[in-house]
Scaffold this motif. Structure first.
Motif, mmCIF file in Angstrom:
data_model
loop_
_atom_site.group_PDB
_atom_site.id
_atom_site.type_symbol
_atom_site.label_atom_id
_atom_site.label_comp_id
_atom_site.label_asym_id
_atom_site.label_seq_id
_atom_site.Cartn_x
_atom_site.Cartn_y
_atom_site.Cartn_z
ATOM 1 N N GLN A 340 -2.909 7.091 0.094
ATOM 2 C CA GLN A 340 -2.455 7.141 1.476
ATOM 3 C C GLN A 340 -1.068 6.523 1.601
ATOM 4 O O GLN A 340 -0.543 5.926 0.650
ATOM 5 C CB GLN A 340 -3.413 6.316 2.354
ATOM 6 N N CYS A 341 -0.507 6.650 2.789
ATOM 7 C CA CYS A 341 0.637 5.837 3.204
ATOM 8 C C CYS A 341 0.165 4.999 4.373
ATOM 9 O O CYS A 341 -0.354 5.538 5.355
ATOM 10 C CB CYS A 341 1.819 6.705 3.609
ATOM 11 N N SER A 342 0.299 3.695 4.281
ATOM 12 C CA SER A 342 -0.208 2.815 5.332
ATOM 13 C C SER A 342 0.684 1.596 5.485
ATOM 14 O O SER A 342 1.353 1.166 4.537
ATOM 15 C CB SER A 342 -1.635 2.358 5.000
ATOM 16 N N SER A 343 0.676 1.047 6.688
ATOM 17 C CA SER A 343 1.422 -0.197 6.915
ATOM 18 C C SER A 343 0.777 -1.357 6.168
ATOM 19 O O SER A 343 1.471 -2.235 5.648
ATOM 20 C CB SER A 343 1.483 -0.506 8.414
ATOM 21 N N SER A 344 -0.554 -1.361 6.088
ATOM 22 C CA SER A 344 -1.241 -2.452 5.399
ATOM 23 C C SER A 344 -0.971 -2.444 3.906
ATOM 24 O O SER A 344 -1.043 -3.475 3.244
ATOM 25 C CB SER A 344 -2.752 -2.369 5.640
ATOM 26 N N GLY A 345 -0.655 -1.267 3.338
ATOM 27 C CA GLY A 345 -0.364 -1.164 1.915
ATOM 28 C C GLY A 345 1.115 -1.114 1.613
ATOM 29 O O GLY A 345 1.515 -0.791 0.496
ATOM 30 N N ASP A 346 1.956 -1.430 2.618
ATOM 31 C CA ASP A 346 3.415 -1.441 2.445
ATOM 32 C C ASP A 346 3.964 -0.098 1.994
ATOM 33 O O ASP A 346 4.915 -0.030 1.221
ATOM 34 C CB ASP A 346 3.838 -2.543 1.461
ATOM 35 N N GLY A 347 3.333 0.983 2.444
ATOM 36 C CA GLY A 347 3.814 2.305 2.081
ATOM 37 C C GLY A 347 2.774 3.102 1.337
ATOM 38 O O GLY A 347 1.569 2.972 1.577
ATOM 39 N N SER A 348 3.220 3.945 0.412
ATOM 40 C CA SER A 348 2.297 4.808 -0.331
ATOM 41 C C SER A 348 1.528 3.982 -1.347
ATOM 42 O O SER A 348 2.115 3.250 -2.139
ATOM 43 C CB SER A 348 3.064 5.941 -1.013
ATOM 44 N N ASN A 349 0.200 4.112 -1.337
ATOM 45 C CA ASN A 349 -0.638 3.225 -2.149
ATOM 46 C C ASN A 349 -1.989 3.870 -2.420
ATOM 47 O O ASN A 349 -2.374 4.849 -1.789
ATOM 48 C CB ASN A 349 -0.827 1.878 -1.448
ATOM 49 N N ILE A 350 -2.705 3.279 -3.367
ATOM 50 C CA ILE A 350 -4.098 3.627 -3.663
ATOM 51 C C ILE A 350 -4.927 2.368 -3.485
ATOM 52 O O ILE A 350 -4.519 1.285 -3.909
ATOM 53 C CB ILE A 350 -4.249 4.152 -5.102
#
Length: 373
Positions: A340-350
Motif C-alpha cells: 500500500q501507500c499510507s501515511s502511517s507507513g511513510d509512503g509505499s510499504n508492505i
C-alpha cells in the motif's frame, strides 16, 4: 557471525561490473528481479522465489545482493539472506559491529555479515577491522570477496560482505550440506536452526495463488515499495489513461493509497478509478453505498469479514471509502501481508494486515490467468 563470534546469542559475516551503488540502481535492479524474474522463478522452481514475508523484510538492495551472490556461488539465496537477517538485520541493526561502520562487537565481528577479521583476511590482528585490499585467492587466506567488481574486498561493503558469506558457505559444504556450512559460519546449534527456519520463511511463492494479471499488479506494487513518500493530493501523479501509466513511471516521488493502487492495476490493463470512493464502485461498475454486489467482472463485500475462501492476491481491501484521510485502500499480497501507500507507513510499504485497523470491505476484480508456457 563467523567462527569466533559470541556462541551463546543469536544476533538480529565484486564480481563483474560494479553492481549496486546507489539507491536508484537498487530500485531498478529490484524491478528487474521482481517483474521480469517472477515468471522465471515460477518456471524453474516455486521454492526459489522470495516469499511475501521476504519481500516485506529485506531491503531491495540487499535482496538483489543475496540473489546475485547466491547465483555466483551456486547456493540458496534464502540461507544467505537468513544469515544477513540474524547477524545485522540486513544492515539495519543499531549495535556495535553492525552500526556505525567501522565498529566491532565484543568478540571482534564486524560488518553487515559479521566477519571476524582473521576469517575475512588471514593474519588480521585480533579485535581489528580487516584492511581493505584485493580479494583473497584461496579460502585458506580468508573469505575476503569482491562482490561489486571494484577490485577491492571491504568487509563493510554490503556487496563484498554478502559475497564473502556466500564464499564461506560454498567452501564449507553448501549446497550439499547447509547445516555443516552454517555451522562453519557460527558453530552453535541454535544458530544453525534459526538460520534454516528463517530461510524457510523467506523461501516461497511470490503472491501465492495469484493469476497472471494479479502477479503483474503486485509486481509493480512491490517493486515501488520505498520509492514514494506519502502525500494526499498534489504533487502526487494520478496518471492518465491506462496506456499512459503503462508507458512511464509516476512523476515525482509521492503517492497516496488510491494513486498507488491505480498505477498497479493499470499495468494489467485495468482502470480501477482515481479515488478511493470511485475504486469502491469499481470505477462505476458497482453501485455506491455499503452493500455487497457482484458482476461478471468484479465483486464487492462489506464489513471486516473476509470473502469466502479468504483474500486472493490483488484484492483491494478498504478501510473506509472516504476520499480524504478517513478512507484508505490497500492490495492483498499474500502470506498475511498487504502492499500500500499510507501515511502511517511513510509512503509505499508492505506490512501485515494483522494488527492494522479493521477493514470495512473489499473489491475483487476478475483477473486473467497466466498465459501457457
Amino acid at each position: 557471525m563467523t567462527t569466533g563470534s559470541v556462541a551463546a546469542r543469536i544476533p538480529t559475516a565484486r564480481r563483474g561490473a560494479r553492481r549496486v551503488v546507489l539507491a536508484a540502481a537498487s530500485l531498478l535492479l529490484l524491478i528487474v528481479v521482481l517483474v521480469a524474474g517472477i515468471a522465471g522463478w515460477l518456471a524453474r522452481s516455486a521454492t526459489l522465489a522470495p516469499s511475501s514475508i521476504a519481500i516485506a523484510d529485506i531491503p531491495g538492495n540487499y535482496l538483489v545482493l543475496y540473489q546475485r551472490s547466491a547465483a555466483d556461488y551456486g547456493i540458496d539465496w534464502a540461507v544467505l539472506a537468513a544469515i544477513g537477517k540474524i547477524e545485522c538485520d540486513h544492515g539495519r541493526l543499531e549495535a556495535a559491529g553492525c552500526n556505525p561502520p567501522g565498529t566491532l562487537n565484543t568478540v571482534g565481528a564486524t560488518g553487515p555479515m559479521q566477519f571476524v577479521g582473521a576469517t575475512w583476511r588471514a593474519g588480521s590482528p585480533p579485535m581489528t577491522v580487516p584492511i581493505i585490499g584485493p580479494p583473497t585467492s584461496d579460502s585458506r587466506e580468508g573469505y575476503a570477496a569482491d562482490g561489486d567488481g571494484d577490485g577491492f574486498a571491504n568487509v563493510w561493503d554490503p556487496a563484498d560482505a554478502v559475497a564473502g558469506a556466500a564464499r564461506l558457505l560454498r567452501a564449507n559444504g553448501a549446497p550439499a550440506d547447509y547445516r555443516r556450512a552454517i555451522h562453519a559460519y557460527n558453530p552453535v546449534d541454535t544458530y544453525v536452526t534459526a538460520v534454516l527456519a528463517k530461510a524457510k520463511e523467506y523461501r516461497g511463492v511470490f503472491a501465492p495463488g495469484a493469476s497472471g494479471e494479479a502477479r503483474i499488479v503486485l509486481a509493480w506494487a512491490v517493486a515501488h515499495v520505498g520509492r514514494f513518500t506519502y502525500s494526499l493530493g498534489p504533487p502526487t501523479d494520478r496518471g492518465g489513461s491506462v496506456q499512459d501509466m503503462q508507458s512511464r513511471e509516476p512523476a515525482g516521488s509521492t503517492c497516496d493509497c488510491s494513486m498507488f493502487a491505480r498505477w498497479a492495476f493499470a499495468q494489467a490493463g485495468i482502470d480501477i478509478g482515481t479515488t478511493t470512493s470511485v475504486q469502491w464502485t469499481a470505477n462505476g461498475l458497482l453501485p455506491t453505498g455499503d452493500n455487497s454486489h457482484q458482476t461478471a467482472l468484479v465483486a464487492r463485500g462489506v464489513r471486516p469479514d473476509r470473502p469466502p475462501g479468504g483474500y486472493q492476491p490483488a484484492d483491494l481491501i478498504f478501510f473506509g471509502v472516504d476520499d480524504g484521510p478517513n478512507g484508505h485502500v490497500a492490495l492483498w499480497l499474500g502470506d498475511g501481508m498487504i502492499v500500500q501507500c499510507s501515511s502511517s507507513g511513510d509512503g509505499s510499504n508492505i506490512r501485515p494486515l494483522a494488527g492494522y485497523v479493521p477493514p470495512t470491505g473489499w473489491v475483487r476484480w476478475a483477473m486473467a490467468p497466466a498465459p501457457p508456457r
